[in-house]
Design a protein around this motif. Sequence first.
Motif, PDB file in Angstrom:
ATOM      1  N   SER A   1       0.844  -1.179  -0.096  1.00  0.00           N
ATOM      2  CA  SER A   1      -0.088   0.014   0.191  1.00  0.00           C
ATOM      3  C   SER A   1       0.762   1.332  -0.191  1.00  0.00           C
ATOM      4  N   LEU A   2       1.989   1.063   0.229  1.00  0.00           N
ATOM      5  CA  LEU A   2       2.873   2.314   0.365  1.00  0.00           C
ATOM      6  C   LEU A   2       3.083   2.705  -1.097  1.00  0.00           C
ATOM      7  N   ARG A   3       2.906   4.230  -1.020  1.00  0.00           N
ATOM      8  CA  ARG A   3       2.981   4.886  -2.310  1.00  0.00           C
ATOM      9  C   ARG A   3       3.457   6.476  -1.887  1.00  0.00           C
ATOM     10  N   GLU A   4       4.144   7.203  -2.855  1.00  0.00           N
ATOM     11  CA  GLU A   4       4.328   8.776  -2.604  1.00  0.00           C
ATOM     12  C   GLU A   4       2.849   9.286  -2.524  1.00  0.00           C
ATOM     13  N   GLY A   5       2.981  10.206  -1.462  1.00  0.00           N
ATOM     14  CA  GLY A   5       1.631  10.932  -1.058  1.00  0.00           C
ATOM     15  C   GLY A   5       0.499  10.522  -0.421  1.00  0.00           C
ATOM     16  N   LEU A   6       1.049   9.035   0.017  1.00  0.00           N
ATOM     17  CA  LEU A   6       0.005   8.475   1.078  1.00  0.00           C
ATOM     18  C   LEU A   6      -0.188   9.131   2.265  1.00  0.00           C
ATOM     19  N   ALA A   7      -1.390   9.486   2.762  1.00  0.00           N
ATOM     20  CA  ALA A   7      -1.849  10.156   3.915  1.00  0.00           C
ATOM     21  C   ALA A   7      -1.665   9.570   5.176  1.00  0.00           C
ATOM     22  N   LEU A   8      -0.712  10.184   5.970  1.00  0.00           N
ATOM     23  CA  LEU A   8      -0.405   9.603   7.297  1.00  0.00           C
ATOM     24  C   LEU A   8      -0.709  10.290   8.337  1.00  0.00           C
ATOM     25  N   ARG A   9      -0.761   9.829   9.659  1.00  0.00           N
ATOM     26  CA  ARG A   9      -1.189  10.561  10.808  1.00  0.00           C
ATOM     27  C   ARG A   9      -0.251  10.105  11.877  1.00  0.00           C
ATOM     28  N   ALA A  10       0.364  11.143  12.650  1.00  0.00           N
ATOM     29  CA  ALA A  10       1.333  10.887  13.652  1.00  0.00           C
ATOM     30  C   ALA A  10       0.816  10.254  14.919  1.00  0.00           C
ATOM     31  N   VAL A  11       1.375   9.196  15.528  1.00  0.00           N
ATOM     32  CA  VAL A  11       1.093   8.662  16.504  1.00  0.00           C
ATOM     33  C   VAL A  11       2.332   8.748  17.367  1.00  0.00           C
ATOM     34  N   PHE A  12       2.295   8.672  18.756  1.00  0.00           N
ATOM     35  CA  PHE A  12       3.332   8.409  19.730  1.00  0.00           C
ATOM     36  C   PHE A  12       3.241   7.107  20.456  1.00  0.00           C
ATOM     37  N   VAL A  13       4.471   6.545  20.758  1.00  0.00           N
ATOM     38  CA  VAL A  13       4.721   5.360  21.512  1.00  0.00           C
ATOM     39  C   VAL A  13       5.360   5.825  22.813  1.00  0.00           C
ATOM     40  N   HIS A  14       4.786   5.273  23.899  1.00  0.00           N
ATOM     41  CA  HIS A  14       5.460   5.771  25.164  1.00  0.00           C
ATOM     42  C   HIS A  14       6.009   4.422  25.777  1.00  0.00           C
ATOM     43  N   PRO A  15       7.306   4.126  25.668  1.00  0.00           N
ATOM     44  CA  PRO A  15       7.925   2.859  26.114  1.00  0.00           C
ATOM     45  C   PRO A  15       7.970   3.001  27.563  1.00  0.00           C
ATOM     46  N   GLU A  16       8.316   1.859  28.158  1.00  0.00           N
ATOM     47  CA  GLU A  16       8.313   2.044  29.747  1.00  0.00           C
ATOM     48  C   GLU A  16       9.612   2.654  30.090  1.00  0.00           C
ATOM     49  N   GLU A  17      10.661   2.470  29.383  1.00  0.00           N
ATOM     50  CA  GLU A  17      12.012   3.225  29.447  1.00  0.00           C
ATOM     51  C   GLU A  17      12.136   4.235  28.400  1.00  0.00           C
ATOM     52  N   GLY A  18      12.747   5.246  28.731  1.00  0.00           N
ATOM     53  CA  GLY A  18      13.066   6.093  27.510  1.00  0.00           C
ATOM     54  C   GLY A  18      12.194   6.947  27.056  1.00  0.00           C
ATOM     55  N   GLU A  19      12.552   7.860  25.935  1.00  0.00           N
ATOM     56  CA  GLU A  19      11.719   8.929  25.568  1.00  0.00           C
ATOM     57  C   GLU A  19      10.603   8.210  24.686  1.00  0.00           C
ATOM     58  N   SER A  20       9.317   8.878  24.777  1.00  0.00           N
ATOM     59  CA  SER A  20       8.335   8.814  23.811  1.00  0.00           C
ATOM     60  C   SER A  20       8.979   8.977  22.354  1.00  0.00           C
ATOM     61  N   TYR A  21       8.279   8.345  21.454  1.00  0.00           N
ATOM     62  CA  TYR A  21       8.882   8.326  20.197  1.00  0.00           C
ATOM     63  C   TYR A  21       7.658   8.403  19.212  1.00  0.00           C
ATOM     64  N   LEU A  22       7.962   9.141  17.909  1.00  0.00           N
ATOM     65  CA  LEU A  22       6.691   9.281  16.903  1.00  0.00           C
ATOM     66  C   LEU A  22       6.944   8.416  16.030  1.00  0.00           C
ATOM     67  N   LEU A  23       5.677   7.828  15.455  1.00  0.00           N
ATOM     68  CA  LEU A  23       5.474   6.892  14.236  1.00  0.00           C
ATOM     69  C   LEU A  23       4.519   7.575  13.526  1.00  0.00           C
ATOM     70  N   PHE A  24       4.464   7.127  12.346  1.00  0.00           N
ATOM     71  CA  PHE A  24       3.199   7.547  11.316  1.00  0.00           C
ATOM     72  C   PHE A  24       2.449   6.308  10.828  1.00  0.00           C
ATOM     73  N   ARG A  25       1.262   6.549  10.977  1.00  0.00           N
ATOM     74  CA  ARG A  25       0.306   5.458  10.618  1.00  0.00           C
ATOM     75  C   ARG A  25      -0.597   5.870   9.311  1.00  0.00           C
ATOM     76  N   PRO A  26      -1.104   5.038   8.540  1.00  0.00           N
ATOM     77  CA  PRO A  26      -2.067   5.609   7.406  1.00  0.00           C
ATOM     78  C   PRO A  26      -3.052   6.234   8.054  1.00  0.00           C
ATOM     79  N   ALA A  27      -3.370   7.208   7.561  1.00  0.00           N
ATOM     80  CA  ALA A  27      -4.611   8.203   8.005  1.00  0.00           C
ATOM     81  C   ALA A  27      -6.076   7.509   7.864  1.00  0.00           C
TER      82      ALA A  27
END
Length: 136
Positions: free
Chosen positions: A110-136
């Motif tokens: 499904s990956l293609r240039e221009g694919l609409a994405l949405r930011a989501v954040f992951v909160h691991p038990e240790e370390g910094e929260s980090y950013l991922l993108f998922r299909p919108a």
Amino acid sequence: MSDPMAVGILRRDGRTDPFFDGAAEDRLVIKRCAPCDRWFAPDQVACDGCDDEEMSWAEATGEAALVTWTVTHGRPAEDGSAPPPAHLALVELAEGPWLHARLDGVRPASLREGLALRAVFVHPEEGESYLLFRPA
Ligand SMILES: [Zn+2]
């Protein structure tokens, strides 16, 4: 060879604290130059428009479009099982800046240039929260 997943991924370094503080609260906080009405990636030092180094931080929508991506295959575990491939993407935020981040929940076909994405954040038990993108 350096770890390809490390390239371009943000690390907390004092200058990017507002980004990580926002991430911990599920907010995408990036740099903004109010006089120029332009947005920048969290690690941008100065505004391209006016060289202002005192840019403010502001919350972005989290909407983005896929620019390009690479698939990386991790090393097999000791039991021989292979970890799932990881997708490292370059995305363009709706506000304009480009960010490197991992993709989550994507089907390779499904990956293609221009694919609409949405930011989501992951909160691991240790370390910094980090950013991922998922299909919108
Ligand atoms: Zn500016």
